[in-house]
Design a protein around this motif. Structure first.
Motif, short mmCIF file in Angstrom:
data_model
loop_
_atom_site.label_atom_id
_atom_site.label_comp_id
_atom_site.label_asym_id
_atom_site.label_seq_id
_atom_site.Cartn_x
_atom_site.Cartn_y
_atom_site.Cartn_z
N GLY A 1 0.93 -1.12 0.09
CA GLY A 1 -0.04 0.01 -0.15
C GLY A 1 0.77 1.34 -0.04
N LYS A 2 2.24 1.15 -0.09
CA LYS A 2 3.09 2.25 -0.08
C LYS A 2 3.06 2.97 -1.58
CE LYS A 2 4.33 2.14 4.28
NZ LYS A 2 4.06 3.41 5.10
N ALA A 3 2.08 3.48 -1.89
CA ALA A 3 2.17 3.94 -3.31
C ALA A 3 2.90 4.96 -3.65
CB ALA A 3 0.59 4.48 -3.40
N VAL A 4 2.87 6.13 -2.66
CA VAL A 4 3.89 7.39 -2.84
C VAL A 4 5.32 6.93 -2.95
CG1 VAL A 4 4.47 9.46 -2.02
CG2 VAL A 4 2.16 8.83 -1.90
N GLU A 5 5.88 5.88 -1.94
CA GLU A 5 7.06 5.37 -1.74
C GLU A 5 7.68 4.86 -3.09
OE1 GLU A 5 5.49 5.91 2.36
OE2 GLU A 5 4.84 5.25 0.43
N VAL A 6 6.64 3.87 -3.51
CA VAL A 6 7.11 3.05 -4.60
C VAL A 6 7.24 3.82 -5.98
CG1 VAL A 6 6.27 1.05 -5.91
CG2 VAL A 6 6.14 0.84 -3.47
N MET A 7 6.20 4.82 -6.03
CA MET A 7 6.14 5.46 -7.39
C MET A 7 7.56 6.56 -7.39
SD MET A 7 4.07 4.69 -9.36
CE MET A 7 3.95 3.05 -8.88
N LEU A 8 8.04 7.13 -6.29
CA LEU A 8 9.21 7.63 -6.15
C LEU A 8 10.36 7.04 -6.53
CD1 LEU A 8 8.74 9.88 -2.77
CD2 LEU A 8 8.50 10.73 -5.23
N LEU A 9 10.49 5.75 -5.96
CA LEU A 9 11.56 4.87 -6.42
C LEU A 9 11.56 4.46 -7.64
CD1 LEU A 9 11.56 2.22 -3.47
CD2 LEU A 9 13.23 4.06 -4.06
N ILE A 10 10.25 4.39 -8.34
CA ILE A 10 10.32 4.00 -9.73
C ILE A 10 10.75 5.25 -10.75
CG2 ILE A 10 8.74 4.03 -11.75
CD1 ILE A 10 9.26 1.17 -10.28
N MET A 11 10.30 6.49 -10.21
CA MET A 11 10.72 7.47 -10.78
C MET A 11 12.32 8.07 -10.91
SD MET A 11 7.68 10.15 -9.56
CE MET A 11 8.54 11.65 -10.41
N LEU A 12 12.73 7.81 -9.65
CA LEU A 12 14.24 7.87 -9.31
C LEU A 12 14.97 6.74 -10.32
CD1 LEU A 12 16.60 8.94 -7.87
CD2 LEU A 12 16.25 7.14 -6.03
N ILE A 13 14.54 5.66 -10.51
CA ILE A 13 15.05 4.56 -11.22
C ILE A 13 15.15 4.97 -12.76
CG2 ILE A 13 15.05 2.25 -12.01
CD1 ILE A 13 14.10 1.53 -9.02
N TYR A 14 14.15 5.38 -13.06
CA TYR A 14 13.91 5.66 -14.78
C TYR A 14 14.67 7.01 -15.04
CZ TYR A 14 10.92 1.74 -15.88
OH TYR A 14 10.23 0.60 -16.05
N LEU A 15 14.55 7.72 -14.08
CA LEU A 15 15.35 9.07 -14.33
C LEU A 15 16.95 8.85 -14.37
CD1 LEU A 15 15.80 12.24 -14.19
CD2 LEU A 15 15.68 12.41 -11.65
N THR A 16 17.32 7.78 -13.49
CA THR A 16 18.82 7.38 -13.46
C THR A 16 19.25 6.77 -14.68
OG1 THR A 16 18.62 7.19 -11.02
CG2 THR A 16 20.68 6.15 -12.17
N PHE A 17 18.45 5.92 -15.11
CA PHE A 17 18.39 5.50 -16.38
C PHE A 17 18.61 6.36 -17.72
CE2 PHE A 17 15.98 0.90 -16.03
CZ PHE A 17 16.75 0.57 -15.14
N SER A 18 17.70 7.43 -17.58
CA SER A 18 17.96 8.56 -18.62
C SER A 18 19.20 9.35 -18.48
CB SER A 18 16.60 9.39 -18.41
OG SER A 18 15.37 8.63 -18.70
#
Length: 308
Positions: free
Chosen positions: A272-289
């Motif tokens: 149920g940790k929507a915000v935390e998980v979405m922040l991690l996803i955003m950080l990971i794809y930002l790092t990829f880019s």
């Protein structure tokens, strides 16, 4: 006669700095407001923000892993497995799509009518159909229609196909991984082919004539004269296609390949940790880019023509 120094507010550089500072301050204010609003909403729902859940037991299996993984491992381990699966697809995809894209881009300009038009048909089909539709085609119409394991199809005895995926030189790649890799490769390569074609056509025809006057074969002219000059036009849009490939890999969830987005979605559903998980996803794809952009910018500087 001495000239007095003009006031600082008449200096354009002063106002450029002021505008940049104002933009940064405005961005910070927006982030603070959004953060406060998020914190207030979470408090009203009785949800505490934090990443302590990463150390909890994941309690779900991952079908395809590079690292050893069990359901009793933590969410951190599960996300790491998903991250490596994403990197696996992105790196292999960038390598393969470069080869296919350059090859098709060059053949688009071939003197052979058949080769030129086959390349044109490939580009038009793959570039103008949705990637998700292509993934479904590769998965359901191709891999699930292949012979079973006991009756593998083979190409030159090196590449073997079955419903369990592809076997190449003794290595087995699942149908989900193979589908995602082939889908991303052929889709992205259709765009890269047009980028390569445009870059080659941007080189002056006099370069071809100069190469012919030296007695060079067309293949040598292309490799030694034309392509090196075309790279300064090709590399910037090529970078964008690499970024698109890395981000489009998130469509793996549609065919069940356990990439980082797939694992993160399961983590969110369970915690149920929507915000935390979405922040991690955003950080990971930002790092990829950022990593892709960093290396491509270095490469771009090396291929630019240095003027004296």
């Amino acid at each position: 006669m001495t000239h007095s120094k003009p006031p600082i507010w008449r200096d354009n550089r002063f106002w450029q700095i002021i505008l940049q500072l104002m933009a940064v301050i405005f961005a910070i204010i927006i982030v603070v407001i959004l953060g406060m609003n998020l914190n207030r909403n979470l408090q009203q729902l009785g949800i505490k923000f934090g990443f302590n859940f990463l150390q909890q037991e994941a309690s779900f299996d991952i079908g395809e892993t590079i690292l050893s993984y069990q359901a009793t491992d933590t969410y951190t381990r599960a996300l790491l497995v998903g991250l490596l699966n994403s990197l696996r697809v992105a790196i292999a995809g960038i390598f393969l799509t470069t080869i296919v894209g350059i090859t098709v881009g060059i053949t688009r300009l071939s003197d052979n009518w058949l080769v030129r038009n086959i390349s044109l048909v490939y580009v038009e089909i793959f570039r103008n159909t949705p990637l998700l539709l292509q993934l479904f085609f590769w998965y359901f119409a191709v891999f699930l229609s292949l012979p079973k394991v006991d009756h593998k199809a083979s190409v030159l005895g090196l590449i073997k196909f079955s419903q369990n995926g592809i076997e190449l030189l003794g290595l087995n790649f699942s149908p989900e991984f193979s589908t995602l890799l082939l889908g991303l490769t052929f889709y992205t390569a259709s765009f890269i082919a047009e980028i390569v074609r445009g870059g080659i056509q941007s080189v002056a025809k006099g370069q071809w004539e100069a190469g012919r006057s030296l007695g060079l074969k067309p293949s040598l002219i292309m490799r030694l004269v034309v392509l090196p000059q075309a790279l300064r036009v090709i590399v910037p849009p090529l970078t964008s296609q690499y970024l698109n490939l890395a981000k489009n890999s998130s469509l793996a969830i549609a065919i069940g390949y356990p990439d980082i987005y797939f694992v993160a979605s399961t983590t969110f559903n369970q915690t149920g940790k929507a915000v935390e998980v979405m922040l991690l996803i955003m950080l990971i794809y930002l790092t990829f880019s950022l990593i892709i952009s960093f290396f491509m910018n270095i490469f771009n500087r090396t291929v630019q023509i240095q003027e004296k």
